[in-house]
Design an enzyme around this catalytic site. Structure first.
Site, PDB file in Angstrom:
ATOM      1  N   ARG A 312     -15.350  61.908 -43.066  1.00  0.00           N
ATOM      2  CA  ARG A 312     -15.602  61.712 -44.505  1.00  0.00           C
ATOM      3  C   ARG A 312     -14.784  60.532 -45.019  1.00  0.00           C
ATOM      4  O   ARG A 312     -15.272  59.737 -45.831  1.00  0.00           O
ATOM      5  CB  ARG A 312     -15.260  62.998 -45.268  1.00  0.00           C
ATOM      6  N   HIS A 335     -16.297  62.883 -55.681  1.00  0.00           N
ATOM      7  CA  HIS A 335     -14.928  62.856 -56.202  1.00  0.00           C
ATOM      8  C   HIS A 335     -14.949  62.685 -57.711  1.00  0.00           C
ATOM      9  O   HIS A 335     -15.716  61.894 -58.251  1.00  0.00           O
ATOM     10  CB  HIS A 335     -14.140  61.710 -55.563  1.00  0.00           C
ATOM     11  N   TYR A 344      -9.095  59.182 -50.074  1.00  0.00           N
ATOM     12  CA  TYR A 344     -10.070  59.216 -48.989  1.00  0.00           C
ATOM     13  C   TYR A 344     -10.573  57.828 -48.615  1.00  0.00           C
ATOM     14  O   TYR A 344     -11.493  57.684 -47.834  1.00  0.00           O
ATOM     15  CB  TYR A 344     -11.273  60.079 -49.394  1.00  0.00           C
TER      16      TYR A 344
END
Length: 357
Positions: A312, A335, A344
């Site tokens: 991811r 998000h 991330y």
């Protein structure tokens, strides 16, 4: 004006002093103390607060313990939250450490001591020290519960919400593991050799979509109280996939919001090559069934330190490298804040250099 009168028990024994503070525009305040000096001191402070317009009704916050508040929060709020069941262990930890205190007596010092105590506690689940992330989640839950008490339930907190004044534990640096060199080719080649035929298409789909494991695959978790496995996610369903529009709709996600994920041509080609399951699942395997196969494939490919969730990270970073802006990427990944998205996202300097020309 305040009045201070002696207080007696049923046998006529003097047991203390009762204070009554009455001022127009405020509810009458009553409290009993052991000594007259304490009674008069409290009366003076209360009257002063009324005069200055800073008086807060303390009765309910003094009579409500944190244990009471968390029980109510568990019954009324958690069932309405996606993944609310995860909060139960945090509630138990807070009740064990601070549950006996009234809301009026909770202050930043007590909460800071709780934080430090938890950080030095061995977790029964892992056998290791409780992580900073776990403690941060517990303090976050405490803050949400006290905010609910103050705003929605009308319980006045004289000192405000004390968690706001407590420093949160420092978290370790965010993971920045990405696929490097020829790791993707080696990983997919190892997946092709796996007995689990679903492994390779799942890995490709994860890299192409930035979807979470639980959004792609059916997922089960152990219920500690019953000892039974419970389904926590159904995974991607064919009924939610539109190959012509190249989209996958996710009606239930980790953060509670539905979203629709655009599919790359590679993702669509991967889906088109899959057999159709009678139960409606796109991938006829659970996350638990994939996990061990994935670990073994990484071992065969000579790849270390690459978790399934790192895919991811990889996918999110590639979206930025393709030129998408933060709002576009967030719409794909789900998000909610830029700060969450940043954890991330790990962009390669050499790829950014190419964009500079």
């Amino acid at each position: 004006m305040a009045s201070v009168t002696p207080s007696y028990d049923r046998d006529g024994e003097h047991i203390g002093w009762q204070v009554a503070v009455r001022k127009r525009g405020f509810p009458a305040q009553y409290k009993t103390f052991r000594t007259k000096a304490e009674a008069m001191g409290w009366a003076a402070v209360t009257e002063s607060e009324m005069v200055r317009g800073v008086f807060v009704q303390r009765t309910e916050s003094e009579q409500t313990t944190l244990n009471d508040l968390l029980c109510r929060y568990s019954k009324e709020v958690l069932p309405t939250l996606k993944g609310g069941y995860r909060e139960q262990s945090r509630i138990k930890a807070l009740q064990a450490g601070l549950g006996a205190y009234s809301l009026a007596s909770l202050n930043s010092s007590l909460i800071a001591k709780y934080r430090d105590s938890r950080l030095s506690t061995i977790s029964e689940k892992t056998g290791r020290l409780v992580s900073a992330q776990t403690v941060k989640h517990e303090l976050g839950l405490l803050q949400r519960a006290m905010k609910m008490a103050a705003i929605e339930w009308g319980i006045a907190l004289p000192g405000g919400i004390p968690t706001a004044m407590v420093k949160k534990p420092s978290l370790p640096s965010a993971r920045d593991r990405r696929l490097v060199d020829d790791e993707e080719e080696r990983l997919l080649a190892a997946c092709a050799e796996a007995r689990n035929a679903w492994l390779r298409p799942v890995i490709i789909f994860a890299i192409e979509t930035a979807m979470r494991a639980g959004e792609i695959l059916e997922k089960w978790e152990l219920d500690k109280e019953t000892g039974n496995q419970e389904k926590k996610g159904v995974g991607l369903q064919w009924s939610d996939v539109d190959l012509k529009k190249r989209t996958a709709h996710l009606p239930k996600t980790k953060n509670g919001d539905a979203r629709t994920v655009p599919l790359s041509r590679r993702a669509v080609a991967t889906l088109e090559a899959l057999p159709r399951n009678l139960d409606g699942r796109v991938f006829g395997v659970t996350y638990e069934g994939i996990h061990q196969s994935y670990v073994r494939a990484c071992r065969r490919a000579g790849i270390t330190g690459l978790t399934f969730h790192d895919l991811r990270h990889e996918a999110t970073s590639r979206l930025f490298e393709k030129g998408l802006n933060p709002m576009q990427v967030a719409a794909i990944t789900g998000h909610k804040t830029l700060q969450m998205l940043k954890r991330y996202t790990h962009l390669r300097a050499e790829d950014l250099a190419k964009l500079l020309g």
